[in-house]
Design an enzyme around this catalytic site. Structure first.
Site, short mmCIF file in Angstrom:
data_model
loop_
_atom_site.label_atom_id
_atom_site.label_comp_id
_atom_site.label_asym_id
_atom_site.label_seq_id
_atom_site.Cartn_x
_atom_site.Cartn_y
_atom_site.Cartn_z
CG HIS A 127 -77.43 -31.63 9.66
ND1 HIS A 127 -78.46 -30.71 9.60
CD2 HIS A 127 -76.42 -30.98 10.28
CE1 HIS A 127 -78.08 -29.57 10.15
NE2 HIS A 127 -76.84 -29.71 10.56
CG ASN A 134 -72.10 -25.85 11.79
OD1 ASN A 134 -73.19 -26.23 11.38
ND2 ASN A 134 -71.71 -26.07 13.01
CG ASN A 174 -75.31 -23.44 13.20
OD1 ASN A 174 -75.71 -22.32 13.53
ND2 ASN A 174 -75.10 -24.41 14.08
CG ASP A 230 -81.30 -30.37 7.96
OD1 ASP A 230 -80.33 -29.94 7.31
OD2 ASP A 230 -81.37 -30.27 9.21
#
Length: 186
Positions: free
Chosen positions: A19, A66, A112, A91
């Protein structure tokens, strides 16, 4: 001023995870340009670099993935950065590991961090550079996969993707994003 934003999660526990590939590109550029991210504002770390092509801001939101828009939106407003002068690096599960895909607009596609950016920027029309991390193996949950470290066999591909992404960012400083897309997609 142009703004290059790498998405990721802050903290040692997340440093080498899938991530955080956006953070890796920012780290690479900061190292190449001798421009460590030492400034802090609006829940993010950044540096402003004076390049021959003009001023460039390197940004790492520290809001966790997020909530990335909580950093980027206010920074853009504060520094009066136009939407066409940003690129967001992150990513992508739907691309093979190490593959780049550049776009000028699009939906969040389930990401997100991008959902948060779209919400805070009020548009889906911003430059983005997606770096493939592939899909999780059968039986592995997506959150576990994106928060896991790269396997040894993936590391060379991802290192190459970071270098190629940094090259694409450098190219963008003097070229329209559409030309960067033509040069680096695939």
């Amino acid at each position: 001023m142009k703004m290059i934003i790498g998405l990721g999660n802050p903290g040692k526990a997340y440093e080498e995870t899938r991530h955080n590939i956006g953070f890796h590109v920012i780290d690479r550029l900061a190292s190449d340009w001798n421009a460590p991210l030492t400034q802090s504002k609006f829940k993010g770390m950044y540096s402003v670099v004076h390049r021959p092509e003009g001023k460039v801001m390197l940004v790492k939101p520290l809001t966790y993935m997020n909530l990335s828009g909580e950093c980027v939106g206010p920074l853009m407003d504060y520094y009066n950065v136009d939407m066409e002068d940003i690129v967001v690096i992150y990513d992508d599960l739907d691309l093979p590991a190490g593959q780049l895909r550049l776009r000028q607009k699009g939906s969040a596609g389930g990401h997100n961090g991008i959902k948060s950016l779209i919400q805070h920027l009020g548009t889906q029309q911003f430059n983005r550079m997606r770096i493939g991390i592939s899909r999780p193996p059968s039986g592995m949950k997506v959150p576990d996969y994106v928060l896991a470290r790269f396997r040894d066999d993936e590391k060379p591909l991802m290192k190459e993707a970071v270098v190629k992404s940094a090259d694409a960012c450098n190219y963008w400083l003097s070229k329209p994003f559409i030309e960067v897309m033509n040069e680096y997609n695939g």
